[in-house]
Structures are given as structure tokens and as C-alpha cells.
Design an enzyme around this catalytic site. Structure first.
Site, mmCIF file in Angstrom:
data_model
loop_
_atom_site.group_PDB
_atom_site.id
_atom_site.type_symbol
_atom_site.label_atom_id
_atom_site.label_comp_id
_atom_site.label_asym_id
_atom_site.label_seq_id
_atom_site.Cartn_x
_atom_site.Cartn_y
_atom_site.Cartn_z
ATOM 1 N NE ARG A 58 24.380 -21.972 -82.383
ATOM 2 C CZ ARG A 58 24.836 -21.066 -83.157
ATOM 3 N NH1 ARG A 58 25.503 -19.866 -82.399
ATOM 4 N NH2 ARG A 58 24.723 -20.984 -84.360
ATOM 5 C CD GLU A 95 21.422 -18.067 -94.400
ATOM 6 O OE1 GLU A 95 21.855 -18.553 -93.202
ATOM 7 O OE2 GLU A 95 20.168 -17.727 -94.533
HETATM 8 P P1 AMP Z 1 25.182 -23.287 -93.140
HETATM 9 O O1 AMP Z 1 26.388 -23.285 -93.479
HETATM 10 O O2 AMP Z 1 24.207 -21.994 -93.825
HETATM 11 O O3 AMP Z 1 24.165 -24.473 -92.968
HETATM 12 O O4 AMP Z 1 24.965 -22.597 -91.645
HETATM 13 C C1 AMP Z 1 25.253 -23.128 -90.621
HETATM 14 C C2 AMP Z 1 25.922 -23.026 -89.350
HETATM 15 O O5 AMP Z 1 25.187 -21.449 -89.035
HETATM 16 C C3 AMP Z 1 25.432 -23.739 -88.093
HETATM 17 O O6 AMP Z 1 26.889 -23.827 -87.818
HETATM 18 C C4 AMP Z 1 24.680 -22.901 -87.329
HETATM 19 O O7 AMP Z 1 24.924 -22.833 -85.922
HETATM 20 C C5 AMP Z 1 24.467 -21.439 -87.954
HETATM 21 N N1 AMP Z 1 22.998 -20.797 -88.387
HETATM 22 C C6 AMP Z 1 22.806 -20.838 -89.542
HETATM 23 N N2 AMP Z 1 21.364 -20.333 -89.737
HETATM 24 C C7 AMP Z 1 21.271 -20.185 -88.311
HETATM 25 C C8 AMP Z 1 19.759 -20.066 -87.740
HETATM 26 N N3 AMP Z 1 18.827 -19.516 -88.345
HETATM 27 N N4 AMP Z 1 19.740 -20.176 -86.303
HETATM 28 C C9 AMP Z 1 20.796 -20.656 -85.661
HETATM 29 N N5 AMP Z 1 21.768 -20.910 -86.182
HETATM 30 C C10 AMP Z 1 22.077 -20.831 -87.691
#
Ligand code: AMP
Length: 170
Positions: A58, A95
Site C-alpha cells: 500500500r 507484531e
Molecule cells: P509496522 O512494521 O508494525 O509499523 O507495520 C507496518 C506495516 O503493516 C505497514 O506496511 C502497514 O501497511 C501494515 N499494518 C500494520 N498494522 C496495520 C493496521 N492496523 N492496519 C493496516 N495496516 C497495518
């Protein structure tokens, strides 16, 4: 135009306990989409960005119009095994679990100022790993622009030292 109203929350997707920010209503709204892209560009119009790096998948959607508007090119940061030429990769924590990302080793000319773009900042692991591979290739990270920041996950803490701007904060 309140672009937050065009983002819907889907509970328990892709797994239990995750409230997924679904941007597809925003993407299909021409006024909302334009407002979102403009809000993501605005903090960086004077940053003398040379190239925009977008994170699969995205992040690509926003990175390309931002690159066009800034008069720059675009480089993809992708999931493993997708890029055809020589790559640099980095493992990082999600996560839940581990993953990795890749970038072409010739994506960046050392010294180029890069704007990093993604849709959602959650824990910050994806953006931190992206900035690390970019710096390994000799890039200067001019900033990070995200559509939405989930501030309760404190992802910003992993990105201290970078100019990080979010169009929307939850
Ligand atoms: P992070 O590495 O935890 O910051 O996760 C970021 C990536 O996961 C991004 O590329 C987001 O597209 C996706 N992502 C994580 N959590 C969400 C959420 N609650 N809603 C949509 N996309 C998420």
C-alpha cells in the site's frame, strides 16, 4: 475534507486482535485520494528530495503520486523474493513473528536524499528496517511520510532522529 472519515476499521483482520485500517474507501474517492496525497507531500515540498522509496504494497499507492508531484523517481521496497536483480535484505520483527524486506542494490546512488512512504505506521519495524537498508546503500533519509500513525503502538520511538510526518494520527 476529513480523510479520516474515508478510512474504515475492520476488526480481527488479518488476525484476531488487529483493527485493520482499510484505506480502500479513501482510494476510490477522487477528492479524498488527492487530499491524502497532498497532505503527505506538504511537509516535504522544500526537503529537496531526490527519490521516493515506497513500501510494498500500500506504500506504493501513495509513493508514486508523491514522486511525480515532487519531480522524483520511485524505488520499491519489497517483500522477499519479488525483486529480480541483486538485492539487499533485512530481517525485522512484526507484531507477531518475523519477516524481511528487500531493495535492489542499485536502487540508490550514494548521497541521494530519499523520502520513505508507507500507508500505516504501526510498531515502526517496517519503516526502521527500510531506513536501515537505505542507509546501507548510502542514502540520506530526508524524511518519512505516512498516511496514518497508530500512536498507541509508539512506532515513532523506533524512528527517532528521522523527520516523520503522518497525515492522520489515531
Ligand atoms: P509496522 O512494521 O508494525 O509499523 O507495520 C507496518 C506495516 O503493516 C505497514 O506496511 C502497514 O501497511 C501494515 N499494518 C500494520 N498494522 C496495520 C493496521 N492496523 N492496519 C493496516 N495496516 C497495518
Amino acid at each position: 475534507m476529513n480523510i479520516k472519515n474515508l478510512i474504515r476499521e475492520i476488526p480481527n483482520f488479518p488476525q484476531d486482535g488487529i483493527y485493520f485500517k482499510d484505506i480502500t474507501p479513501l482510494l476510490k474517492d477522487p477528492v479524498g485520494l488527492s487530499a491524502a496525497v497532498q497532505a503527505m507531500i506538504e511537509p516535504f515540498v522544500d526537503a529537496e528530495v531526490d527519490i521516493v522509496a515506497g513500501i510494498e504494497a500500500r506504500g506504493f499507492v501513495f509513493a508514486v503520486p508523491i514522486a511525480l508531484e515532487l519531480g522524483c523517481g520511485f524505488v520499491p521496497v519489497r517483500k522477499p523474493g519479488k525483486l529480480p536483480a541483486a538485492t539487499l535484505s533485512r530481517d525485522y520483527a512484526l507484531e507477531y513473528g518475523e519477516t524481511s524486506l528487500e531493495i535492489h542494490t542499485d536502487a540508490i546512488t550514494p548521497g541521494q536524499k530519499v523520502l520513505v512512504v508507507d500507508d500505516v505506521l504501526a510498531t515502526g519495524g517496517t519503516l526502521a528496517a527500510t531506513c536501515q537498508v537505505l542507509k546501507e546503500l548510502g542514502a540520506v533519509v530526508a524524511g518519512i511520510s505516512v498516511l496514518a500513525e497508530l500512536s498507541f503502538l509508539s512506532g515513532r520511538d523506533l524512528l527517532a532522529g528521522y523527520k516523520l510526518k503522518s497525515a492522520i494520527v489515531y
